[in-house]
Design a protein around this motif. Sequence first.
Motif, PDB file in Angstrom:
ATOM      1  N   LYS A  23       0.944  -0.660   0.281  1.00  0.00           N
ATOM      2  CA  LYS A  23      -0.228  -0.263   0.416  1.00  0.00           C
ATOM      3  C   LYS A  23       1.174   1.228  -0.261  1.00  0.00           C
ATOM      4  O   LYS A  23       0.495   2.279  -0.796  1.00  0.00           O
ATOM      5  CB  LYS A  23      -1.292   0.171   1.084  1.00  0.00           C
ATOM      6  CG  LYS A  23      -1.354   1.508   0.868  1.00  0.00           C
ATOM      7  CD  LYS A  23      -2.377   0.786   2.439  1.00  0.00           C
ATOM      8  CE  LYS A  23      -4.106   0.920   2.187  1.00  0.00           C
ATOM      9  NZ  LYS A  23      -5.032   1.127   3.853  1.00  0.00           N
ATOM     10  N   HIS A  24       1.877   1.188   0.932  1.00  0.00           N
ATOM     11  CA  HIS A  24       2.513   2.536   1.193  1.00  0.00           C
ATOM     12  C   HIS A  24       4.027   2.319   0.771  1.00  0.00           C
ATOM     13  O   HIS A  24       5.031   3.307   0.385  1.00  0.00           O
ATOM     14  CB  HIS A  24       2.735   2.786   2.185  1.00  0.00           C
ATOM     15  CG  HIS A  24       1.429   3.047   3.192  1.00  0.00           C
ATOM     16  ND1 HIS A  24       0.534   3.863   3.041  1.00  0.00           N
ATOM     17  CD2 HIS A  24       0.466   2.159   3.663  1.00  0.00           C
ATOM     18  CE1 HIS A  24      -0.323   3.726   3.023  1.00  0.00           C
ATOM     19  NE2 HIS A  24      -0.852   2.732   4.336  1.00  0.00           N
ATOM     20  N   GLY A  25       4.561   1.538  -0.112  1.00  0.00           N
ATOM     21  CA  GLY A  25       5.949   0.969  -0.317  1.00  0.00           C
ATOM     22  C   GLY A  25       6.098   1.513  -1.555  1.00  0.00           C
ATOM     23  O   GLY A  25       8.038   2.390  -0.859  1.00  0.00           O
ATOM     24  N   ASP A  26       5.709   3.222  -2.518  1.00  0.00           N
ATOM     25  CA  ASP A  26       6.529   3.361  -3.050  1.00  0.00           C
ATOM     26  C   ASP A  26       6.486   5.210  -2.723  1.00  0.00           C
ATOM     27  O   ASP A  26       6.735   6.184  -3.041  1.00  0.00           O
ATOM     28  CB  ASP A  26       5.857   2.976  -4.783  1.00  0.00           C
ATOM     29  CG  ASP A  26       5.951   1.809  -5.206  1.00  0.00           C
ATOM     30  OD1 ASP A  26       7.471   1.673  -4.948  1.00  0.00           O
ATOM     31  OD2 ASP A  26       5.042   1.135  -5.774  1.00  0.00           O
ATOM     32  N   GLU A  27       5.324   5.595  -1.797  1.00  0.00           N
ATOM     33  CA  GLU A  27       4.908   6.873  -1.546  1.00  0.00           C
ATOM     34  C   GLU A  27       5.638   7.265   0.094  1.00  0.00           C
ATOM     35  O   GLU A  27       5.688   8.035  -0.012  1.00  0.00           O
ATOM     36  CB  GLU A  27       3.730   6.889  -1.171  1.00  0.00           C
ATOM     37  CG  GLU A  27       2.911   5.567   0.278  1.00  0.00           C
ATOM     38  CD  GLU A  27       1.543   6.344   0.367  1.00  0.00           C
ATOM     39  OE1 GLU A  27       1.185   6.842   1.204  1.00  0.00           O
ATOM     40  OE2 GLU A  27       1.440   5.692  -0.688  1.00  0.00           O
ATOM     41  N   VAL A  28       6.271   6.510   0.785  1.00  0.00           N
ATOM     42  CA  VAL A  28       7.309   6.944   2.105  1.00  0.00           C
ATOM     43  C   VAL A  28       8.642   6.219   1.676  1.00  0.00           C
ATOM     44  O   VAL A  28       8.988   5.879   0.918  1.00  0.00           O
ATOM     45  CB  VAL A  28       6.529   6.074   2.949  1.00  0.00           C
ATOM     46  CG1 VAL A  28       5.392   6.245   3.447  1.00  0.00           C
ATOM     47  CG2 VAL A  28       6.957   4.572   2.793  1.00  0.00           C
ATOM     48  N   ASP A  29       9.708   7.497   2.081  1.00  0.00           N
ATOM     49  CA  ASP A  29      11.012   7.158   2.425  1.00  0.00           C
ATOM     50  C   ASP A  29      11.226   6.174   3.190  1.00  0.00           C
ATOM     51  O   ASP A  29      12.703   5.839   2.435  1.00  0.00           O
ATOM     52  CB  ASP A  29      11.193   8.990   2.710  1.00  0.00           C
ATOM     53  CG  ASP A  29      10.486   9.734   1.664  1.00  0.00           C
ATOM     54  OD1 ASP A  29      10.923  10.242   0.872  1.00  0.00           O
ATOM     55  OD2 ASP A  29      10.273  10.718   2.053  1.00  0.00           O
ATOM     56  N   VAL A 140       1.369   4.541  11.555  1.00  0.00           N
ATOM     57  CA  VAL A 140       1.240   5.953  11.871  1.00  0.00           C
ATOM     58  C   VAL A 140       1.951   6.241  10.212  1.00  0.00           C
ATOM     59  O   VAL A 140       3.200   6.124   9.847  1.00  0.00           O
ATOM     60  CB  VAL A 140       1.398   7.288  12.904  1.00  0.00           C
ATOM     61  CG1 VAL A 140       2.463   8.089  12.630  1.00  0.00           C
ATOM     62  CG2 VAL A 140       0.878   6.821  13.610  1.00  0.00           C
ATOM     63  N   ILE A 141       2.134   7.380   9.337  1.00  0.00           N
ATOM     64  CA  ILE A 141       2.782   7.650   8.184  1.00  0.00           C
ATOM     65  C   ILE A 141       2.507   9.258   8.720  1.00  0.00           C
ATOM     66  O   ILE A 141       1.955  10.300   9.007  1.00  0.00           O
ATOM     67  CB  ILE A 141       2.129   7.705   7.361  1.00  0.00           C
ATOM     68  CG1 ILE A 141       1.907   6.731   6.931  1.00  0.00           C
ATOM     69  CG2 ILE A 141       3.242   9.061   6.028  1.00  0.00           C
ATOM     70  CD1 ILE A 141       1.848   6.227   5.162  1.00  0.00           C
ATOM     71  N   LEU A 142       4.316   9.628   9.339  1.00  0.00           N
ATOM     72  CA  LEU A 142       4.717  11.257   9.887  1.00  0.00           C
ATOM     73  C   LEU A 142       4.831  12.149   8.064  1.00  0.00           C
ATOM     74  O   LEU A 142       6.410  11.228   8.056  1.00  0.00           O
ATOM     75  CB  LEU A 142       5.169  10.761  10.568  1.00  0.00           C
ATOM     76  CG  LEU A 142       5.958  12.230  11.542  1.00  0.00           C
ATOM     77  CD1 LEU A 142       4.777  12.690  11.501  1.00  0.00           C
ATOM     78  CD2 LEU A 142       6.755  12.143  12.467  1.00  0.00           C
ATOM     79  N   GLU A 143       4.516  12.825   7.784  1.00  0.00           N
ATOM     80  CA  GLU A 143       5.164  14.043   7.114  1.00  0.00           C
ATOM     81  C   GLU A 143       6.006  14.996   7.340  1.00  0.00           C
ATOM     82  O   GLU A 143       5.295  15.685   8.740  1.00  0.00           O
ATOM     83  CB  GLU A 143       4.368  14.057   6.115  1.00  0.00           C
ATOM     84  CG  GLU A 143       3.084  13.327   5.573  1.00  0.00           C
ATOM     85  CD  GLU A 143       1.854  13.472   4.584  1.00  0.00           C
ATOM     86  OE1 GLU A 143       2.075  14.982   4.425  1.00  0.00           O
ATOM     87  OE2 GLU A 143       1.529  13.480   3.646  1.00  0.00           O
ATOM     88  N   LEU A 144       7.144  15.127   7.498  1.00  0.00           N
ATOM     89  CA  LEU A 144       7.928  16.183   7.972  1.00  0.00           C
ATOM     90  C   LEU A 144       8.369  17.088   7.344  1.00  0.00           C
ATOM     91  O   LEU A 144       8.983  17.040   5.950  1.00  0.00           O
ATOM     92  CB  LEU A 144       9.230  15.828   8.208  1.00  0.00           C
ATOM     93  CG  LEU A 144       9.365  14.648   9.616  1.00  0.00           C
ATOM     94  CD1 LEU A 144      10.653  14.094   9.848  1.00  0.00           C
ATOM     95  CD2 LEU A 144       8.528  15.019  10.885  1.00  0.00           C
TER      96      LEU A 144
END
Length: 172
Positions: A23-29, A140-144
């Motif tokens: 779901k998120h592998g390509d969108e998170v760093d 959680v997805i944390l955006e900095l």
Amino acid sequence: MTKILIVSDSHGSKVELEKLLEKHGDEVDIMLHCGDSELSSSDPILEHFRAVRGNCDFDRRFPEERLEEVGDRQILVTHGHRYSVKSSLLNLSYRGKEVNADIICFGHSHVLGAEMIDDMLFINPGSILLPRLRKERTYVILELSGESAFMHVYDIESGEMPDLFSEFRLQK
């Protein structure tokens, strides 16, 4: 903007970790696992996560904690059992100060939560498998972005929980 996925306490279930990766592998760093994966450190699914050792992890190759540098931020990742996080965050805050952490990610209690203490952001993503005090199995997805930290909470089944969105101001 940097995106960091934070998960904890998957307790032997690869299915949930595979869902996160899909779901998120390509969108998170970065993907952080705050311990109690109960998997081998050499398990292929953990190649995608920067994981630490929890009290239910018997593979001693996991580090007890990690210090991740993300931009100009220091993120301390630990499980929390060695700091008695079920009763207080005081010991963990002392450790955070020792390593100059801006953000501290931990698990152990299986209870979702986030708060600022002494200019450090503490995040417990809850448990992806066995939550306490709520039914949702959370991460959680944390955006900095600059001095802002945007915390998005997700349930593994139903997706983002917008009523739990939080914004925090980080010092520097």
